[in-house]
Design a protein around this motif. Structure first.
Motif, PDB file in Angstrom:
ATOM      1  N   ARG A  27      78.002  29.205  19.540  1.00 52.28           N
ATOM      2  CA  ARG A  27      77.682  30.332  20.409  1.00 52.28           C
ATOM      3  C   ARG A  27      76.844  31.304  19.606  1.00 52.28           C
ATOM      4  N   VAL A  28      75.650  31.552  20.096  1.00 52.89           N
ATOM      5  CA  VAL A  28      74.725  32.490  19.444  1.00 52.89           C
ATOM      6  C   VAL A  28      74.231  33.468  20.495  1.00 52.89           C
ATOM      7  N   ASP A  29      74.557  34.731  20.335  1.00 51.28           N
ATOM      8  CA  ASP A  29      74.111  35.767  21.262  1.00 51.28           C
ATOM      9  C   ASP A  29      72.792  36.373  20.801  1.00 51.28           C
ATOM     10  N   ALA A  30      71.938  36.681  21.746  1.00 43.70           N
ATOM     11  CA  ALA A  30      70.640  37.266  21.413  1.00 43.70           C
ATOM     12  C   ALA A  30      70.783  38.610  20.722  1.00 43.70           C
ATOM     13  N   ASP A  31      71.883  39.317  20.986  1.00 49.65           N
ATOM     14  CA  ASP A  31      72.068  40.651  20.390  1.00 49.65           C
ATOM     15  C   ASP A  31      73.006  40.633  19.182  1.00 49.65           C
ATOM     16  N   ALA A  32      73.219  39.449  18.589  1.00 48.39           N
ATOM     17  CA  ALA A  32      74.092  39.369  17.413  1.00 48.39           C
ATOM     18  C   ALA A  32      73.520  40.208  16.278  1.00 48.39           C
ATOM     19  N   GLU A  33      74.414  40.858  15.533  1.00 50.75           N
ATOM     20  CA  GLU A  33      74.009  41.690  14.400  1.00 50.75           C
ATOM     21  C   GLU A  33      74.921  41.418  13.216  1.00 50.75           C
ATOM     22  N   VAL A  34      74.372  41.535  12.017  1.00 47.76           N
ATOM     23  CA  VAL A  34      75.135  41.324  10.789  1.00 47.76           C
ATOM     24  C   VAL A  34      76.011  42.534  10.518  1.00 47.76           C
ATOM     25  N   SER A  35      77.244  42.297  10.057  1.00 46.83           N
ATOM     26  CA  SER A  35      78.142  43.401   9.731  1.00 46.83           C
ATOM     27  C   SER A  35      77.805  43.983   8.368  1.00 46.83           C
ATOM     28  N   GLY A  36      78.325  45.177   8.124  1.00 48.70           N
ATOM     29  CA  GLY A  36      78.153  45.798   6.814  1.00 48.70           C
ATOM     30  C   GLY A  36      77.171  46.941   6.781  1.00 48.70           C
ATOM     31  N   THR A  37      76.554  47.249   7.920  1.00 48.72           N
ATOM     32  CA  THR A  37      75.649  48.392   7.966  1.00 48.72           C
ATOM     33  C   THR A  37      76.353  49.579   8.603  1.00 48.72           C
ATOM     34  N   ALA A  38      75.758  50.745   8.451  1.00 48.22           N
ATOM     35  CA  ALA A  38      76.343  51.949   9.034  1.00 48.22           C
ATOM     36  C   ALA A  38      76.385  51.837  10.554  1.00 48.22           C
ATOM     37  N   GLU A  39      75.366  51.178  11.142  1.00 53.48           N
ATOM     38  CA  GLU A  39      75.302  51.065  12.593  1.00 53.48           C
ATOM     39  C   GLU A  39      76.299  50.035  13.122  1.00 53.48           C
ATOM     40  N   THR A  40      76.471  48.947  12.394  1.00 56.06           N
ATOM     41  CA  THR A  40      77.382  47.883  12.835  1.00 56.06           C
ATOM     42  C   THR A  40      78.281  47.458  11.680  1.00 56.06           C
ATOM     43  N   VAL A 340      70.166  14.143   0.516  1.00 48.67           N
ATOM     44  CA  VAL A 340      70.837  15.447   0.531  1.00 48.67           C
ATOM     45  C   VAL A 340      69.834  16.560   0.240  1.00 48.67           C
ATOM     46  N   GLN A 341      68.999  16.358  -0.773  1.00 52.05           N
ATOM     47  CA  GLN A 341      67.977  17.353  -1.077  1.00 52.05           C
ATOM     48  C   GLN A 341      67.075  17.588   0.135  1.00 52.05           C
ATOM     49  N   ARG A 342      66.605  16.512   0.742  1.00 53.84           N
ATOM     50  CA  ARG A 342      65.693  16.658   1.874  1.00 53.84           C
ATOM     51  C   ARG A 342      66.386  17.267   3.084  1.00 53.84           C
ATOM     52  N   ALA A 343      67.672  16.972   3.273  1.00 54.74           N
ATOM     53  CA  ALA A 343      68.402  17.549   4.403  1.00 54.74           C
ATOM     54  C   ALA A 343      68.556  19.058   4.250  1.00 54.74           C
ATOM     55  N   ILE A 344      68.768  19.525   3.026  1.00 52.72           N
ATOM     56  CA  ILE A 344      68.882  20.970   2.799  1.00 52.72           C
ATOM     57  C   ILE A 344      67.543  21.650   3.057  1.00 52.72           C
ATOM     58  N   VAL A 345      66.460  21.045   2.589  1.00 51.33           N
ATOM     59  CA  VAL A 345      65.124  21.598   2.873  1.00 51.33           C
ATOM     60  C   VAL A 345      64.877  21.600   4.378  1.00 51.33           C
ATOM     61  N   ASP A 346      65.264  20.530   5.054  1.00 53.20           N
ATOM     62  CA  ASP A 346      65.098  20.443   6.504  1.00 53.20           C
ATOM     63  C   ASP A 346      65.852  21.570   7.206  1.00 53.20           C
ATOM     64  N   ALA A 347      67.058  21.876   6.728  1.00 50.75           N
ATOM     65  CA  ALA A 347      67.848  22.944   7.330  1.00 50.75           C
ATOM     66  C   ALA A 347      67.129  24.284   7.241  1.00 50.75           C
ATOM     67  N   VAL A 348      66.544  24.557   6.081  1.00 50.28           N
ATOM     68  CA  VAL A 348      65.869  25.841   5.875  1.00 50.28           C
ATOM     69  C   VAL A 348      64.581  25.917   6.695  1.00 50.28           C
ATOM     70  N   LEU A 349      63.830  24.821   6.757  1.00 51.81           N
ATOM     71  CA  LEU A 349      62.570  24.833   7.501  1.00 51.81           C
ATOM     72  C   LEU A 349      62.796  24.856   9.014  1.00 51.81           C
ATOM     73  N   ALA A 350      63.888  24.257   9.480  1.00 56.64           N
ATOM     74  CA  ALA A 350      64.156  24.201  10.918  1.00 56.64           C
ATOM     75  C   ALA A 350      64.863  25.439  11.440  1.00 56.64           C
ATOM     76  N   ALA A 351      65.418  26.251  10.557  1.00 56.68           N
ATOM     77  CA  ALA A 351      66.220  27.402  10.981  1.00 56.68           C
ATOM     78  C   ALA A 351      65.393  28.391  11.793  1.00 56.68           C
ATOM     79  N   GLU A 352      66.061  28.990  12.768  1.00 53.22           N
ATOM     80  CA  GLU A 352      65.485  30.078  13.549  1.00 53.22           C
ATOM     81  C   GLU A 352      66.255  31.356  13.237  1.00 53.22           C
ATOM     82  N   SER A 353      65.584  32.480  13.360  1.00 59.58           N
ATOM     83  CA  SER A 353      66.217  33.758  13.033  1.00 59.58           C
ATOM     84  C   SER A 353      67.374  34.050  13.979  1.00 59.58           C
ATOM     85  N   VAL A 354      68.496  34.410  13.409  1.00 62.50           N
ATOM     86  CA  VAL A 354      69.682  34.820  14.154  1.00 62.50           C
ATOM     87  C   VAL A 354      70.175  36.119  13.532  1.00 62.50           C
ATOM     88  N   ALA A 355      70.541  37.093  14.346  1.00 63.41           N
ATOM     89  CA  ALA A 355      71.048  38.382  13.865  1.00 63.41           C
ATOM     90  C   ALA A 355      70.057  39.050  12.911  1.00 63.41           C
TER      91      ALA A 355
END
Length: 369
Positions: A27-40, A340-355
């Motif tokens: 579950r990924v919400d469009a308005d997800a935010e990282v904790s630890g800031t003054a605002e959230t 394993v090395q290539r799978a980790i690189v694949d994870a980073v290249l395929a990632a989309e921004s969340v929060a």
């Protein structure tokens, strides 16, 4: 809930090993935010999930190698080659830190409903064997929004040979240092030598403390020119390299990289564990530093036994007193580190921004040729 992920490429995914399927629930919400800031201070929204690797080949062998100093795991002692049970019916990889281990309960429930598990009586009752490992993603989204048993059950039900990579499943809330992490995969089929015809694949959830990008070059570690060209990468501009360095100063310190290496080679339990051990070599190539006191780096290994290569070359035969499959194991181990090395690189290249966590493409757009 936002739509995320891109399809894993056939011919370069863990499900190229016959008998292995993968399912995600997140579950990924469009308005997800990282904790630890003054605002959230406690974060906001959902950004987490679960990935299940199902093992359906009869007689498959499972093993594990844990090298991080802060692992969150379940049923890993069971997979010691000196113990009685030597198989698994699914392996759960999840977000949620130690809370996320509850997802394995749901995976067991779904497998039991299908009659999948160890048959331990004459009335049809089974006990599914479901080892698990988790990553620390609690600060991404609200702290109390973490996957539960329902996530594990859903991931089992949707498992198939086609699946997505990137910010999906257990990688939904993953971070790779200061960059967005995720789920990645890779595979290779060995063409020559004593292990010819054997396929080796990996699925990794990249959420490391260490860096996945070389600060000197601004590129993933240890990739040659041909590998970079295949990925569509080139050395980024100086400004982007400097930006990556600035982001690196904001990296997190409580993370983990977990995953599964699978092969269709017929290996015994001890040698299957050696494949998991070799997978950590690939982890060490892709992430620096790896296996820190605050990582929970864990790699499971699966040998389905669907392929039994038989070499007639006397040069690869083991001398008396040595393991008969030493030459095969050496080649599969080499490939395990690579995928394993290539799978980790694949994870980073395929990632989309969340929060609002930046991706590698966000931070260094000039790296993409």
């Amino acid at each position: 809930m936002t739509t995320i992920g891109r399809p894993a490429r056939p011919g370069d995914r863990i499900t190229d090993v016959v008998g292995i399927t993968v399912g995600h629930s997140h579950r990924v919400d469009a308005d997800a935010e990282v904790s630890g800031t003054a605002e959230t201070p406690d974060g906001h929204g959902w950004a987490t999930g679960t990935t299940v690797v199902r093992i359906s080949w009869p007689g498959a062998i499972a093993a594990v190698d844990v090298r991080g100093g802060g692992p969150g795991t379940r049923e890993t002692d069971l997979l010691d080659p000196s113990n009685t049970v030597q198989t698994a019916h699914a392996i759960v990889l999840s977000g949620g830190s130690a809370y996320g281990l509850a997802t394995a309960d749901g995976a067991m429930r779904a497998l039991e409903a299908e009659g999948v598990g160890l048959p331990l009586d004459t009335r049809g009752h089974v006990v599914p064997i479901v080892p698990a490992a988790v990553i620390f993603d609690l600060p991404v989204g609200a702290w109390d929004h973490r996957p539960d048993a329902d996530f594990g059950a859903e991931a089992v039900r949707v498992a198939g040979t086609d699946f997505a990579v990137g910010s999906v499943g257990a990688g939904a809330g993953a971070r790779a240092g200061a960059l967005k992490g995720g789920v990645g995969t890779a595979s290779v089929t060995i063409e020559t030598g004593p292990a010819a015809g054997v396929t080796v694949g990996a699925l990794m959830v990249a959420n490391p403390v260490g860096a996945v990008i070389d600060p000197t070059t601004g590129l993933p570690w240890d990739l040659g020119e041909s590998e970079l060209a295949e990925l569509g990468l080139t050395r980024p501009e100086a400004a982007d390299i400097a930006h990556l360095a600035e982001l690196a100063e904001k990296h997190t310190v409580l993370n983990t990289t977990i995953g599964v290496v699978a092969t269709d080679a017929a290996l015994d339990a001890a040698m299957t564990r050696r494949i998991a051990m070799a997978g950590h070599d690939g982890l060490g190539r892709a992430i620096r530093p790896a296996h820190s006191p605050l990582d929970g780096d864990t790699i499971f290994a699966v040998s389905t036994g669907a392929v039994r290569p038989e070499s007639t070359d006397p040069a690869t035969a083991s001398p008396p007193g040595m393991h008969a499959d030493a030459a095969i194991i050496a080649e599969v181990s080499r490939c395990a580190a690579d995928v394993v090395q290539r799978a980790i690189v694949d994870a980073v290249l395929a990632a989309e921004s969340v929060a609002s966590i930046p991706t590698y493409a966000d931070a260094a757009p000039s790296a993409f040729a």
